[in-house]
Design an enzyme around this catalytic site. Structure first.
Site, PDB file in Angstrom:
ATOM      1  CB  SER A   1      44.131  39.501  40.303  1.00 49.18           C
ATOM      2  OG  SER A   1      44.404  38.299  39.620  1.00 49.18           O
ATOM      3  CE  LYS A  57      40.790  36.599  39.913  1.00 52.12           C
ATOM      4  NZ  LYS A  57      41.366  37.926  40.114  1.00 52.12           N
TER       5      LYS A  57
END
Length: 775
Positions: free
Chosen positions: A678, A721
């Site tokens: 990511s 996140k």
């Protein structure tokens, strides 16, 4: 050997042989035989006796008789009733039957007489050797067959004539007439000795084996008789003492069998085992094995079930009271209960709760069991690597026992409990078998109706068990096992959720555990928020509970000693209880900088932000990565630099720039390993910023994978996140367009104050991240 032919009346004997020197009596009933006896008495009282081969033959011919017979002297004749004559004879010498002469009234035999004095010309030494050998062997025979008597042994030991010894011994042995006929057939002394010795040795061996069998049988019978007598005595003693436990274990088992609810096949199998147990001696080691097996079978809940609570409102209240948040899990449990109510039964689902440690996965299962009024069984699978732990051991092994699934059913006492398979991702495999493969039958709705445990051997129905599994990571669960379960994600808690959980559940629990009453201790909301942010860093609330326990212990002493009646923990005095703050979030940078971009990462304890730094230096075109990056992140960086080189003209990058400069990418906290798919757009943005000298906004964070053509691919762990970005003070986050559906599922509490930009291409990211030039 001299011979002489004679004529003499003859009698055919049935099942009897007369030997020389033998005195015997027998009954005669056939007319021809009676007539032959009468003729013998009228002459010299001599008669020829020869045995029949077949005792059933009424009118024997010469072919039906043995060749060698005996010339006997008739000593006495007694007439009995029914035309039967009893005669007493004494055997004199051997003779061979040559033929029968014509005589209608009786058998008139033509015989060949042998000279008994001929002894094959044996020397005296040979005769003496034979004599001693026979006497010694007969001594051994008397040892194994004491019925022959010491007197006969003494008599035989005093005989010094070999022929006389052999005749008397042959007459004394209680053997079949066929064996005696062999002795009679042996005309020479050497041949007779060999036959007699072979017969003696054979009889010794037969009797020895028979005695051995008899001794074993007698010992067994004596032992059983002794046990029987002792049991009867014990029974009488217990009756005298007024004790009730007079029935045997087998009787108890039979009584218990009548009470259990099970199918006919199961009961027949258990009854067969009880019958087998009855025939096993209680002192045998097999008895303990059989007893343990029967007890296990009787304790299993074959057809015994508990009634589920069908009240949806009650279930909802219990789930809400025990847990704050976790809406998806609660909703799924209530759906299951609604389906069960509509269908009366319905297949029990196999649910797997996946999430970080400390998020309440195990306690959810306990609450569900409480809400449904189900028996609760927890099976910990962490570190289990032996297939027998699931399927059980085969009964042939020493110390065999059922597997954990069967033991769980036995402890629950019903066939429809809630069974928690804790830490299903922590199982391992070795040479003893694959534990995950053994679980396939347990967790497959089509197979678990007839689950076979190696120890129990009888198929067990697991279809009504409500299985709930827990795991920290989906990646560690084998694919075939994962395919059989319904995944429900238990995500990280927000600070607000942690605050509610601490106030409503954890604090009261720790105060009770440490003996503190509610009015004695109070923690302000600001102090609680500081504990969450400054003293714990986790996805769940396990460490938060420990910190509250630490505060309770610190408060217990002054309360007990009477120094204070009430203690209030505030933001100002929190340091006295827990010491200095341990954690602080990396806040966003104050100024926009070149080559520095904030990325978002997922860890096992929640979300975090990573600051990626890129420096450009004159060099030879080398590409360097530091900060303990994994292979996936290195490949993302390579993809990023390849994309930048492909669009270099668009951003006015000189053609020789990549040959004349080195690029160094670094992620701080180099001691911590980092990997994941990511960080692609984050590293590409940082590199392009450093190459073009364009500042990146300090209040922007991003997450997403990059392709060579600059497309942005979706990622996971978005809730964690997003939470990390908010804690760091970030105002804007770039998220892949394909993750839009995941953003919709995040609670508004987390998204509040955040601008979420959905990006599809690298250009979209740069438009948001790069600082616009002031015109």
């Amino acid at each position: 050997m001299d011979t002489m032919i004679m004529k003499m009346p003859a009698v055919a004997l049935r099942g009897m042989v007369i030997l020389p020197g033998m005195v015997a009596h027998f009954d005669v009933s056939r007319a021809k035989s009676i007539k032959a006896v009468e003729e013998a008495m009228m002459d010299e009282q001599k008669i020829f006796l020869v045995a029949q081969k077949d005792v059933e033959q009424e009118n024997p011919d010469i072919e039906d008789l043995f060749k060698i017979g005996i010339i006997a002297e008739v000593k006495q004749v007694i007439k009995l009733q029914n035309n039967i004559v009893r005669i007493l004879v004494e055997g004199k010498e051997r003779a061979e039957l040559s033929a029968f002469l014509e005589n209608p009234d009786y058998l008139l035999a033509e015989i060949i007489r042998f000279d008994e004095e001929v002894d094959d010309g044996l020397p005296e030494e040979a005769k003496e050797a034979m004599l001693r050998s026979i006497q010694e062997t007969f001594g051994k025979y008397v040892v194994v067959n004491p019925k022959m008597g010491k007197e006969l042994q003494r008599q035989l030991s005093e005989i010094t004539d070999l022929e006389k010894l052999m005749n008397q011994l042959a007459n004394s042995l209680p053997v079949h007439f066929g064996e005696k006929q062999k002795i009679l057939d042996a005309v020479s002394m050497t041949e007779r000795y060999e036959v007699l010795m072979a017969l003696l040795l054979k009889e010794i061996e037969i009797i020895a084996i028979k005695n051995d069998f008899q001794a074993k049988v007698k010992a067994h019978v004596d032992k059983n008789q002794k046990e029987y007598l002792l049991r009867e005595q014990m029974k009488v003693i217990r009756e005298e003492l007024g004790e009730d436990n007079t029935e045997s274990d087998a009787d108890h088992f039979a009584e218990a069998l009548g009470k259990i609810r099970a199918d006919k096949e199961v009961k027949e199998k258990i009854k067969k085992e009880i019958d087998r147990f009855k025939n096993i001696s209680s002192s045998s080691s097999e008895s303990a094995v059989a007893r343990g097996y029967i007890e296990t079978l009787l304790e299993l809940p074959w057809n015994k079930t508990s009634r589920d609570n069908k009240d949806l409102k009650n279930a909802e209240q219990i789930l809400n009271a025990d847990h704050y948040g976790l809406e998806k899990v609660k909703e799924r449990m209530l759906e299951f209960l609604a389906v069960r109510n509509l269908t009366s039964k319905g297949e029990s689902p196999i649910i797997c709760l996946v999430g970080p440690p400390g998020t309440g996965k195990t306690s959810i299962a306990r609450s569900v069991a409480k809400a449904l009024d189900k028996k609760y069984v927890r099976i910990s699978l962490g570190g289990v690597r032996d297939e027998a732990e699931i399927r059980g051991h085969r009964r042939t092994y020493v110390g065999a026992m059922p597997g954990r699934i069967v033991n769980g059913l036995r402890s629950a006492g019903v066939k429809n409990p809630l069974m928690l398979l804790d830490e299903i991702d922590k199982m391992s495999s070795d040479y003893k078998g694959d534990t995950a493969s053994a679980l396939l039958e347990v967790l497959d709705a089509e197979q678990n109706k007839k689950f076979r445990d190696h120890y129990v051997e009888i198929p067990i129905d697991l279809s009504e068990v409500l299985f709930i599994a827990t795991a920290n990571s989906v990646q560690d669960i084998p694919r075939p096992l994962l395919d059989r379960m319904e995944l429900i994600e238990v995500t990280s808690y927000t600070e607000n959720e942690k605050l509610h959980i601490a106030k409503e559940h954890l604090l009261a629990k720790q105060m009770e555990r440490n003996g503190i009453r509610p009015e004695q201790l109070a923690i302000t909301d600001k102090a609680m928020a500081k504990i969450i942010s400054g003293y714990t860093r986790e996805a769940g609330v396990r460490n938060l509970e420990r910190k509250l326990g630490e505060i309770c212990r610190k408060a217990a002493r002054p309360l007990y000693e009477g120094e204070k009646e009430k203690i209030k923990v505030t933001e100002q005095n929190l340091e006295k209880f827990l010491g200095k703050e341990k954690y602080s979030f990396d806040k966003k940078n104050d100024t926009d900088e070149v080559g520095i971009v904030r990325g978002l990462a997922w860890t096992s304890v929640g979300g975090d932000t990573l600051e990626i730094e890129v420096n450009i230096m004159p060099g030879k075109g080398e590409f360097q990565l530091t900060g303990q990056l994994g292979d996936v992140m290195k490949e993302s960086a390579q993809a990023g630099i390849s994309y930048i080189r492909s669009v270099s003209e668009e951003y006015h990058i000189p053609k020789k720039f990549f040959q004349e400069n080195d690029i160094h990418i670094h992620i701080p906290e180099g001691a911590v390993p980092k990997d994941g798919p990511s960080a692609g757009i984050t590293m590409a943005t940082a590199m392009l910023s450093a190459i073009t000298k364009t500042p990146v906004r300090a209040d922007v964070a991003m997450t997403g994978e990059i392709t060579l053509r600059g497309r942005v691919l979706p990622i996971g762990g978005l809730k964690e996140k997003t939470l990390a970005a908010k804690n760091a003070g970030i105002k804007t986050i770039c998220v892949p367009k394909k993750n839009e559906k995941d953003i919709d599922e995040i609670s508004p509490e987390i998204k509040k104050g955040l601008k979420i930009v959905f990006v599809e291409q690298m250009k979209d990211v740069l438009d948001v991240a790069f600082v616009k030039e002031q015109k």
